[in-house]
Design a protein around this motif. Structure first.
Motif, PDB file in Angstrom:
ATOM      1  N   LEU A  44       0.843  -1.189   0.000  1.00 35.81           N
ATOM      2  CA  LEU A  44       0.000   0.000   0.000  1.00 35.81           C
ATOM      3  C   LEU A  44       0.882   1.244   0.000  1.00 35.81           C
ATOM      4  N   ALA A  45       0.503   2.241  -0.790  1.00 40.52           N
ATOM      5  CA  ALA A  45       1.287   3.485  -0.908  1.00 40.52           C
ATOM      6  C   ALA A  45       2.735   3.194  -1.291  1.00 40.52           C
ATOM      7  N   ASN A  46       2.933   2.127  -2.050  1.00 40.75           N
ATOM      8  CA  ASN A  46       4.289   1.691  -2.377  1.00 40.75           C
ATOM      9  C   ASN A  46       5.058   2.707  -3.220  1.00 40.75           C
ATOM     10  N   TYR A  47       4.339   3.474  -4.010  1.00 43.70           N
ATOM     11  CA  TYR A  47       5.007   4.311  -4.996  1.00 43.70           C
ATOM     12  C   TYR A  47       4.704   5.797  -4.783  1.00 43.70           C
ATOM     13  N   THR A  48       3.897   6.395  -5.625  1.00 43.46           N
ATOM     14  CA  THR A  48       3.698   7.839  -5.603  1.00 43.46           C
ATOM     15  C   THR A  48       3.165   8.356  -4.264  1.00 43.46           C
ATOM     16  N   SER A  49       2.245   7.629  -3.660  1.00 46.65           N
ATOM     17  CA  SER A  49       1.569   8.152  -2.471  1.00 46.65           C
ATOM     18  C   SER A  49       2.411   8.090  -1.204  1.00 46.65           C
ATOM     19  N   CYS A 154      -0.859  22.572   5.734  1.00 49.60           N
ATOM     20  CA  CYS A 154      -0.858  21.440   6.668  1.00 49.60           C
ATOM     21  C   CYS A 154       0.126  20.356   6.240  1.00 49.60           C
ATOM     22  N   TRP A 155       0.596  19.643   7.239  1.00 50.61           N
ATOM     23  CA  TRP A 155       1.441  18.466   7.059  1.00 50.61           C
ATOM     24  C   TRP A 155       0.574  17.211   7.047  1.00 50.61           C
ATOM     25  N   VAL A 156       0.999  16.189   6.316  1.00 50.64           N
ATOM     26  CA  VAL A 156       0.311  14.903   6.357  1.00 50.64           C
ATOM     27  C   VAL A 156       1.329  13.772   6.288  1.00 50.64           C
ATOM     28  N   GLN A 157       1.103  12.739   7.085  1.00 50.08           N
ATOM     29  CA  GLN A 157       1.876  11.509   6.958  1.00 50.08           C
ATOM     30  C   GLN A 157       1.264  10.752   5.771  1.00 50.08           C
ATOM     31  N   ASP A 158       1.813  10.967   4.580  1.00 50.39           N
ATOM     32  CA  ASP A 158       1.124  10.564   3.345  1.00 50.39           C
ATOM     33  C   ASP A 158       0.815   9.078   3.247  1.00 50.39           C
ATOM     34  N   SER A 159       1.801   8.224   3.447  1.00 47.82           N
ATOM     35  CA  SER A 159       1.543   6.795   3.312  1.00 47.82           C
ATOM     36  C   SER A 159       0.615   6.287   4.407  1.00 47.82           C
ATOM     37  N   ARG A 160       0.642   6.908   5.555  1.00 54.26           N
ATOM     38  CA  ARG A 160      -0.273   6.510   6.632  1.00 54.26           C
ATOM     39  C   ARG A 160      -1.714   6.881   6.266  1.00 54.26           C
ATOM     40  N   ARG A 429       1.557  10.432  17.048  1.00 61.85           N
ATOM     41  CA  ARG A 429       1.525  11.112  15.749  1.00 61.85           C
ATOM     42  C   ARG A 429       1.278  10.134  14.606  1.00 61.85           C
ATOM     43  N   ASN A 430       1.750   8.918  14.748  1.00 60.16           N
ATOM     44  CA  ASN A 430       1.580   7.934  13.682  1.00 60.16           C
ATOM     45  C   ASN A 430       0.283   7.142  13.802  1.00 60.16           C
ATOM     46  N   TYR A 431      -0.095   6.799  15.033  1.00 60.11           N
ATOM     47  CA  TYR A 431      -1.177   5.833  15.203  1.00 60.11           C
ATOM     48  C   TYR A 431      -2.403   6.383  15.936  1.00 60.11           C
ATOM     49  N   GLY A 432      -2.314   7.578  16.493  1.00 62.42           N
ATOM     50  CA  GLY A 432      -3.462   8.145  17.170  1.00 62.42           C
ATOM     51  C   GLY A 432      -3.962   7.253  18.283  1.00 62.42           C
ATOM     52  N   THR A 433      -5.283   7.098  18.382  1.00 63.41           N
ATOM     53  CA  THR A 433      -5.860   6.299  19.465  1.00 63.41           C
ATOM     54  C   THR A 433      -5.547   4.813  19.318  1.00 63.41           C
ATOM     55  N   ALA A 434      -5.113   4.373  18.140  1.00 68.37           N
ATOM     56  CA  ALA A 434      -4.730   2.973  17.955  1.00 68.37           C
ATOM     57  C   ALA A 434      -3.482   2.622  18.741  1.00 68.37           C
ATOM     58  N   VAL A 435      -2.795   3.613  19.281  1.00 72.11           N
ATOM     59  CA  VAL A 435      -1.615   3.337  20.095  1.00 72.11           C
ATOM     60  C   VAL A 435      -1.999   2.505  21.316  1.00 72.11           C
ATOM     61  N   GLU A 436      -3.238   2.621  21.759  1.00 70.95           N
ATOM     62  CA  GLU A 436      -3.674   1.846  22.917  1.00 70.95           C
ATOM     63  C   GLU A 436      -3.757   0.364  22.578  1.00 70.95           C
ATOM     64  N   THR A 437      -4.162   0.048  21.357  1.00 73.15           N
ATOM     65  CA  THR A 437      -4.142  -1.343  20.905  1.00 73.15           C
ATOM     66  C   THR A 437      -2.717  -1.844  20.804  1.00 73.15           C
ATOM     67  N   MET A 438      -1.831  -1.026  20.293  1.00 78.35           N
ATOM     68  CA  MET A 438      -0.438  -1.411  20.128  1.00 78.35           C
ATOM     69  C   MET A 438       0.231  -1.678  21.470  1.00 78.35           C
ATOM     70  N   LEU A 439       0.029  -0.791  22.436  1.00 78.59           N
ATOM     71  CA  LEU A 439       0.708  -0.908  23.729  1.00 78.59           C
ATOM     72  C   LEU A 439       0.047  -1.941  24.631  1.00 78.59           C
ATOM     73  N   GLY A 440      -1.242  -2.159  24.437  1.00 74.92           N
ATOM     74  CA  GLY A 440      -1.948  -3.171  25.217  1.00 74.92           C
ATOM     75  C   GLY A 440      -1.802  -2.966  26.710  1.00 74.92           C
ATOM     76  N   GLU A 441      -1.449  -4.040  27.416  1.00 77.85           N
ATOM     77  CA  GLU A 441      -1.319  -4.001  28.878  1.00 77.85           C
ATOM     78  C   GLU A 441       0.118  -3.739  29.330  1.00 77.85           C
ATOM     79  N   ALA A 442       0.970  -3.338  28.400  1.00 74.45           N
ATOM     80  CA  ALA A 442       2.376  -3.118  28.752  1.00 74.45           C
ATOM     81  C   ALA A 442       2.515  -2.117  29.891  1.00 74.45           C
ATOM     82  N   GLY A 443       3.409  -2.430  30.825  1.00 72.17           N
ATOM     83  CA  GLY A 443       3.655  -1.528  31.951  1.00 72.17           C
ATOM     84  C   GLY A 443       5.071  -1.016  31.991  1.00 72.17           C
ATOM     85  N   SER A 444       5.857  -1.367  30.961  1.00 73.41           N
ATOM     86  CA  SER A 444       7.236  -0.900  30.869  1.00 73.41           C
ATOM     87  C   SER A 444       7.724  -1.112  29.450  1.00 73.41           C
TER      88      SER A 444
END
Length: 509
Positions: A44-49, A154-160, A429-444
């Protein structure tokens, strides 16, 4: 069509092309209740985007070519896109030093007045003059530069942005298949038989679709000819734009727009906290768009362009990274100056049998309006409604309370005080509220798994592999993020080895 192909599924729309236009069209169509399949020959977004200047902007320089409609359309979109993706899109202030010999001050003031008022600006700050001898943005500039102008874009993280649209496609019942090439399409009165080839395994399958949308970007004309067996004579200009990334040339948050002696403009933008992004060139291109790369001449051109303005010069030896993308610009004029070819888009619909719609041109800023208009063209043929919904619903990760990035970042830091400040900023900045899914129950930090260098941990790679179609190290560190800039070569190799060790299952349609 290959006899080894097997019939597997039926769709309302097959979208060919996983850049920003294809992703936006697929999201819009899925949200209208259509059964959608998006296929992309690479990542996805491999080339121009993934190779843009990372801006959501009106295109100030397009005013010189009297592209008022395009500029107005783009300006109106800036704040809409900020609203649906506040994590990956945010305001920037641009400083434009005045060089009397290049453009008179009255022309710049007039252009900025139009820029302020054409698009119904509400959230972004207006333009103004600035004394570069007193403003912090004047400190790194040559002492001969006395005054300038400041305006907003404005700035945009294009491939994201592409990936988030694709995530929403699947959330709405559609299917997204990267690394899948549409190799053949046969048309009947009421359907297309579409042959799909997995570019990793070589496996071939066939789907039936009531409509096909060709959003193949720089391959748009080639796809029409080779896969769809059409001989449409479309005047498509391929134009390469290259960028360079160098260590930070200034330590403030503003960006620069520099006038160049050839009439073009060059941007210098803070990038990934430690670098400056400089671009872009405009060069007519022939050959495979997948092979585009910055030439020595382009790198030298960009260095010379900014050296006219900064006190501290740069050379090609300072360049940490380059990237290039090829745009397919649609133009029926005899214009030879590729910089003057319109960046607006054209939609070509053939509904003489099962419909096929092809997308020519376009830019990231107007992808949502292009997508809406594209789906509007085929919706009546498929029994779907005419509606404008995509600017009112947040993209994945963008559902922050009150669209307030700073407040959400503060909340994440408070709930996870063990996260280093710079890492928390990058992840949100990259993942927004999805960062909570990424970090899960991590405590360190130790709970995030293997550390690959900089602030990259295994938890991020696992998230990208599970939710964002990342299959290789390049997918993860150069498109889903740009953390590859922060890693040593050996660390990048470790990321690639990690992905190679994953048992990735390939989806079928």
């Amino acid at each position: 069509m290959s006899s080894s192909a097997q019939q597997t599924n039926v769709y309302d729309v097959v979208v060919v092309g996983g850049g920003i236009n294809g992703a936006g069209i697929a999201r819009d169509a899925a949200g209208r209740g259509l059964k959608v399949l998006l296929v992309e020959q690479g990542d996805l977004a491999n080339y121009t985007s993934s190779a843009s200047t990372k801006l959501v902007h009106g295109g100030l320089r397009y005013l010189e070519y009297y592209e008022f409609k395009l500029v107005q359309k783009a300006l109106a979109e800036r704040e809409v896109l900020m609203g649906i993706a506040p994590h990956i899109i945010w305001p920037l202030r641009f400083v434009m030093p005045h060089v009397k010999a290049l453009r008179p001050a009255w022309m710049i003031r007039m252009g900025l007045f139009l820029y302020d008022h054409l698009g119904g600006r509400k959230k972004l700050a207006g333009s103004k003059g600035v004394n570069l001898q007193q403003h912090e943005a004047g400190v790194p500039l040559d002492d001969s530069l006395k005054k300038g102008f400041i305006y907003s874009d404005c700035w945009v993280q294009d491939s994201r942005l592409v990936v988030l649209n694709c995530m929403d496609v699947e959330a709405r019942g559609g299917k997204v298949m990267p690394r899948t090439r549409c190799t053949d399409a046969e048309r009947s009165a009421d359907a297309w038989q579409v042959e799909l080839t997995d570019t990793v395994s070589g496996q071939i399958q066939t789907v039936t679709s009531r409509a096909v949308i060709n959003a193949a970007g720089p391959w748009v004309a080639k796809f029409l000819g080779e896969a769809m067996h059409r001989n449409d004579d479309k005047d498509v200009h391929l134009v390469k734009g290259s960028h360079i990334v160098v260590p930070s040339m200034f330590d403030h948050d503003a960006s620069y727009l520099f006038q160049n002696t050839d009439g073009r403009v060059i941007f210098a933008i803070p990038y990934e906290q430690r670098f400056t992004l400089i671009g872009t060139t405009d060069v007519a291109y022939e050959g495979n768009p997948a092979d585009a790369e910055a030439s020595d001449e382009e790198i030298e051109y960009l260095c010379e362009a900014v050296n006219r303005y900064f006190k501290q010069p740069i050379t090609p030896a300072d360049v940490a990274w380059t990237y290039s993308g090829v745009r397919a610009l649609y133009d029926e004029s005899d214009e030879e100056n590729v910089s003057a070819v319109s960046r607006d888009y054209s939609l070509d619909l053939d509904d003489s049998a099962a419909p096929v719609l092809s997308v020519f041109g376009g830019k990231i800023t107007t992808y949502r309006t292009l997508s809406r208009q594209a789906v509007d063209r085929v919706a009546p043929l498929l029994g779907a409604e005419i509606t404008d919904w995509t600017g009112k619903v947040a993209l994945p990760g963008g559902d922050m309370p009150n669209e307030d990035f700073d407040a959400y970042l503060a909340a994440i830091q408070q709930s996870r005080p063990w996260l280093p400040e710079a890492m928390a900023w990058r992840l949100v900045r990259n993942y927004g509220t999805a960062v909570e899914t990424m970090l899960g129950e991590a405590g360190s930090l130790a709970d995030l798994g293997e550390h690959f260098g900089s602030d990259l941990y295994e938890a991020e790679l696992r998230y990208l592999a599970e939710y964002e179609w990342a299959m290789t190290g390049e997918d993860a560190i150069w498109r889903r993020s740009r953390i590859g800039l922060m890693l040593e070569p050996a660390e990048r190799e470790r990321v690639s080895a990690w992905f190679a060790g994953q048992n990735t299952k390939r989806a079928t349609a």
